[in-house]
Motif scaffolding. Structure first.
Motif, short mmCIF file in Angstrom:
data_model
loop_
_atom_site.label_atom_id
_atom_site.label_comp_id
_atom_site.label_asym_id
_atom_site.label_seq_id
_atom_site.Cartn_x
_atom_site.Cartn_y
_atom_site.Cartn_z
N ALA A 1 31.10 67.57 25.38
CA ALA A 1 31.41 68.07 24.03
C ALA A 1 30.35 67.61 23.03
O ALA A 1 29.93 68.38 22.16
N GLU A 2 29.87 66.37 23.18
CA GLU A 2 28.82 65.86 22.30
C GLU A 2 27.50 66.61 22.54
O GLU A 2 26.80 66.95 21.59
N TRP A 3 27.17 66.86 23.80
CA TRP A 3 25.93 67.57 24.12
C TRP A 3 25.97 69.01 23.63
O TRP A 3 24.98 69.55 23.16
N VAL A 4 27.15 69.64 23.74
CA VAL A 4 27.30 71.01 23.25
C VAL A 4 27.14 71.03 21.72
O VAL A 4 26.51 71.94 21.18
N ALA A 5 27.67 70.04 21.04
CA ALA A 5 27.50 69.96 19.59
C ALA A 5 26.03 69.80 19.23
O ALA A 5 25.55 70.35 18.23
N GLU A 6 25.30 69.08 20.06
CA GLU A 6 23.87 68.85 19.85
C GLU A 6 23.04 70.11 20.16
O GLU A 6 22.02 70.36 19.53
N HIS A 7 23.50 70.89 21.14
CA HIS A 7 22.79 72.09 21.60
C HIS A 7 23.77 73.27 21.68
O HIS A 7 24.12 73.71 22.78
N PRO A 8 24.25 73.76 20.55
CA PRO A 8 25.34 74.75 20.57
C PRO A 8 24.99 76.08 21.25
O PRO A 8 25.89 76.77 21.71
N LEU A 9 23.75 76.44 21.34
CA LEU A 9 23.37 77.71 21.96
C LEU A 9 22.99 77.58 23.43
O LEU A 9 22.60 78.56 24.05
N ARG A 10 23.10 76.37 24.01
CA ARG A 10 22.82 76.18 25.43
C ARG A 10 24.07 76.60 26.21
O ARG A 10 24.99 75.82 26.40
N GLU A 11 24.07 77.82 26.64
CA GLU A 11 25.26 78.39 27.28
C GLU A 11 25.61 77.68 28.59
O GLU A 11 26.78 77.55 28.94
N ARG A 12 24.60 77.22 29.30
CA ARG A 12 24.85 76.52 30.56
C ARG A 12 25.62 75.21 30.30
O ARG A 12 26.53 74.87 31.07
N LEU A 13 25.29 74.50 29.25
CA LEU A 13 26.05 73.30 28.89
C LEU A 13 27.48 73.66 28.53
O LEU A 13 28.43 72.99 28.93
N ARG A 14 27.63 74.72 27.75
CA ARG A 14 28.98 75.15 27.34
C ARG A 14 29.81 75.55 28.54
O ARG A 14 31.00 75.22 28.62
N ALA A 15 29.19 76.24 29.49
CA ALA A 15 29.93 76.64 30.70
C ALA A 15 30.41 75.41 31.46
O ALA A 15 31.54 75.39 31.97
N SER A 16 29.59 74.37 31.50
CA SER A 16 30.01 73.13 32.16
C SER A 16 31.14 72.46 31.39
O SER A 16 32.08 71.93 32.00
N LEU A 17 31.08 72.49 30.07
CA LEU A 17 32.16 71.93 29.27
C LEU A 17 33.46 72.68 29.53
O LEU A 17 34.51 72.07 29.75
N ILE A 18 33.39 73.99 29.53
CA ILE A 18 34.59 74.81 29.78
C ILE A 18 35.16 74.47 31.15
O ILE A 18 36.37 74.28 31.30
N GLU A 19 34.29 74.39 32.16
CA GLU A 19 34.75 74.06 33.51
C GLU A 19 35.37 72.67 33.55
O GLU A 19 36.43 72.47 34.16
N ALA A 20 34.74 71.69 32.91
CA ALA A 20 35.27 70.33 32.90
C ALA A 20 36.65 70.30 32.24
O ALA A 20 37.57 69.64 32.74
N LEU A 21 36.79 70.99 31.13
CA LEU A 21 38.08 71.03 30.43
C LEU A 21 39.15 71.69 31.30
O LEU A 21 40.28 71.19 31.38
N LEU A 22 38.80 72.79 31.95
CA LEU A 22 39.77 73.46 32.82
C LEU A 22 40.18 72.55 33.97
O LEU A 22 41.37 72.43 34.29
N LEU A 23 39.21 71.90 34.60
CA LEU A 23 39.51 71.02 35.74
C LEU A 23 40.31 69.80 35.31
O LEU A 23 41.06 69.23 36.11
N ALA A 24 40.16 69.40 34.06
CA ALA A 24 40.92 68.25 33.53
C ALA A 24 42.29 68.67 33.01
O ALA A 24 43.00 67.85 32.44
N GLY A 25 42.65 69.95 33.17
CA GLY A 25 43.95 70.42 32.72
C GLY A 25 44.05 70.66 31.23
O GLY A 25 45.15 70.69 30.68
N ARG A 26 42.93 70.85 30.58
CA ARG A 26 42.89 71.03 29.13
C ARG A 26 42.53 72.49 28.81
O ARG A 26 41.54 72.78 28.17
#
Length: 125
Positions: A69-94
């Protein structure tokens, strides 16, 4: 070419990323160094993406969501980072946070780049 284990790759990337001390050449005021600093920052962002994907593959989604989430805030247009964040949140049940992050990406891409998320970033909402 030698194949590296996920654990080794994660360790190497973690060690390399720990060396980051902020934007290189800060305050020097030379245009060619600014371009070099931009390139170095882009390489760091690529290393963050590799690290995130490696840690996700190792099953470390729960501990990765906060730094992502911090890295995405730092690089908001890096879609690959965002995709990893979305995956991490889904896998964490969020799921709600994952959906909110996806919608945020979709709005950001539409307004900044007149684009839509790549298939890897999309989730069913």
């Amino acid at each position: 070419m030698t194949r590296v284990s996920l654990e080794t790759a994660a360790g190497c990337l973690r060690a390399a990323l720990a060396l980051w001390r902020g934007r290189p050449f800060r305050g020097i005021g030379c245009a060619f160094l600014e371009r070099a600093a931009d390139l170095i920052e882009q390489e760091r962002a690529s290393a963050l993406e590799e690290y995130a994907e490696t840690e996700l593959a190792l099953g470390n989604a729960a501990t990765l969501a906060k730094p992502l989430a911090e890295w995405v805030a730092e690089h908001p247009l890096r879609e690959r980072l965002r995709a990893s964040l979305i995956e991490a949140l889904l896998l964490a049940g969020r799921q709600a946070e994952a959906i909110a992050s996806y919608h945020n990406l979709r709005r950001l891409l539409a307004t900044s780049l007149a684009s839509t998320p790549a298939p890897r970033s999309r989730i069913s909402t």
